[in-house]
Scaffold this active site. Sequence first.
Site, PDB file in Angstrom:
ATOM      1  N   ASP A 104     130.445 -25.236  13.317  1.00  0.00           N
ATOM      2  CA  ASP A 104     129.933 -24.403  12.231  1.00  0.00           C
ATOM      3  C   ASP A 104     130.942 -24.212  11.089  1.00  0.00           C
ATOM      4  O   ASP A 104     132.152 -24.338  11.282  1.00  0.00           O
ATOM      5  CB  ASP A 104     129.565 -23.013  12.765  1.00  0.00           C
ATOM      6  CG  ASP A 104     128.255 -23.009  13.511  1.00  0.00           C
ATOM      7  OD1 ASP A 104     127.796 -24.101  13.906  1.00  0.00           O
ATOM      8  OD2 ASP A 104     127.698 -21.919  13.717  1.00  0.00           O
ATOM      9  N   HIS A 155     123.345 -24.176   7.402  1.00  0.00           N
ATOM     10  CA  HIS A 155     123.977 -22.945   7.888  1.00  0.00           C
ATOM     11  C   HIS A 155     124.074 -21.900   6.766  1.00  0.00           C
ATOM     12  O   HIS A 155     124.994 -21.084   6.742  1.00  0.00           O
ATOM     13  CB  HIS A 155     125.361 -23.275   8.447  1.00  0.00           C
ATOM     14  CG  HIS A 155     125.963 -22.194   9.317  1.00  0.00           C
ATOM     15  ND1 HIS A 155     125.219 -21.374  10.153  1.00  0.00           N
ATOM     16  CD2 HIS A 155     127.261 -21.814   9.484  1.00  0.00           C
ATOM     17  CE1 HIS A 155     126.021 -20.540  10.788  1.00  0.00           C
ATOM     18  NE2 HIS A 155     127.274 -20.771  10.401  1.00  0.00           N
ATOM     19  N   HIS A 159     127.191 -18.403   4.074  1.00  0.00           N
ATOM     20  CA  HIS A 159     127.424 -17.753   5.370  1.00  0.00           C
ATOM     21  C   HIS A 159     127.186 -16.248   5.288  1.00  0.00           C
ATOM     22  O   HIS A 159     127.998 -15.419   5.742  1.00  0.00           O
ATOM     23  CB  HIS A 159     128.842 -18.033   5.874  1.00  0.00           C
ATOM     24  CG  HIS A 159     128.978 -17.878   7.364  1.00  0.00           C
ATOM     25  ND1 HIS A 159     129.250 -16.672   7.975  1.00  0.00           N
ATOM     26  CD2 HIS A 159     128.884 -18.782   8.369  1.00  0.00           C
ATOM     27  CE1 HIS A 159     129.311 -16.825   9.280  1.00  0.00           C
ATOM     28  NE2 HIS A 159     129.093 -18.108   9.558  1.00  0.00           N
ATOM     29  N   HIS A 251     133.844 -24.190  15.813  1.00  0.00           N
ATOM     30  CA  HIS A 251     133.975 -24.084  14.359  1.00  0.00           C
ATOM     31  C   HIS A 251     135.005 -25.081  13.839  1.00  0.00           C
ATOM     32  O   HIS A 251     136.063 -25.265  14.443  1.00  0.00           O
ATOM     33  CB  HIS A 251     134.382 -22.659  13.965  1.00  0.00           C
ATOM     34  CG  HIS A 251     133.333 -21.632  14.281  1.00  0.00           C
ATOM     35  ND1 HIS A 251     133.113 -21.158  15.552  1.00  0.00           N
ATOM     36  CD2 HIS A 251     132.434 -21.000  13.474  1.00  0.00           C
ATOM     37  CE1 HIS A 251     132.129 -20.266  15.527  1.00  0.00           C
ATOM     38  NE2 HIS A 251     131.695 -20.158  14.285  1.00  0.00           N
TER      39      HIS A 251
END
Length: 285
Positions: A104, A155, A159, A251
Amino acid sequence: MSGATARATGVVTVVLAALLASAFVLGRSLVPDQRPTTTGLAGATAGPHYADQPPSTELPAAPAPGRPIPEASPDAGPVGDDDGPGPFGAQTATGSARVALTFDDGPDPRWTPQVLALLSQYGVKATFCVVGENVASHPDLVRSIVAEGHTLCNHSWRHDVNLGKRSPDAIRADLLRTNDAILAAAPDAHIAYYRQPGGVWTAPVVSVCAGLGLTPLHWSVDPSDWKAPGATTIETSVRTQTGPGAIVLMHDAGGDRSGTVAALQRLLPELLARFELEPLPVRVP
């Protein structure tokens, strides 16, 4: 002909006519009525249909394209408490015994190339959940991700963990903006998934995903590498929590990811010895 003979002939004629008429009536009564009848049609149940639309004899339309979740293979074991649907039905398992690694918050010019290099070294394909702002800043990395056979996942644009609290129009605009950035960087990319920042799913987010043809993607293993706890802690968490069908959250951006990279280097050979690793599949229209 005498009068007596004529009268006898007349009587016979009348009797014959009467007999013929009786036979005709009797014959009609023995033949079933062939006319259509509406008796029983009001209660017929040939098939469900809308009240304002007559029943159709056509086959149902094929389901809209989407990525069906494949049946789990017979040897797939439990993934733990998260083997069922995630928040608001988000996907938490691969649907088979295979394991999916997901990364991510990238792409990041420092950490993403290191993750890509390790995956390439071990011949592993993964799924990258990319942030729109980072995509716009580093389109070359998006092209590398796609060129190396990995799956892309939306995504959000920046964020925003509170995105799910916004209006459906605002959510949709955010997701479309991110999709547009991805496609501007890699026109041949296929975007089939969306992961909500922080996993803070809401009904409006899931509804917008459905409208855009995006599968809501959650996870079943979270080593909390976003907290940068160190390579050993990350490695131990992934090793002990991962089972068949797991979706592992890691991540490749958003801070110091040296621990994630170091843990990944030790984890990849071990995971390959235990599981088949896959990028989450994408159905190309």
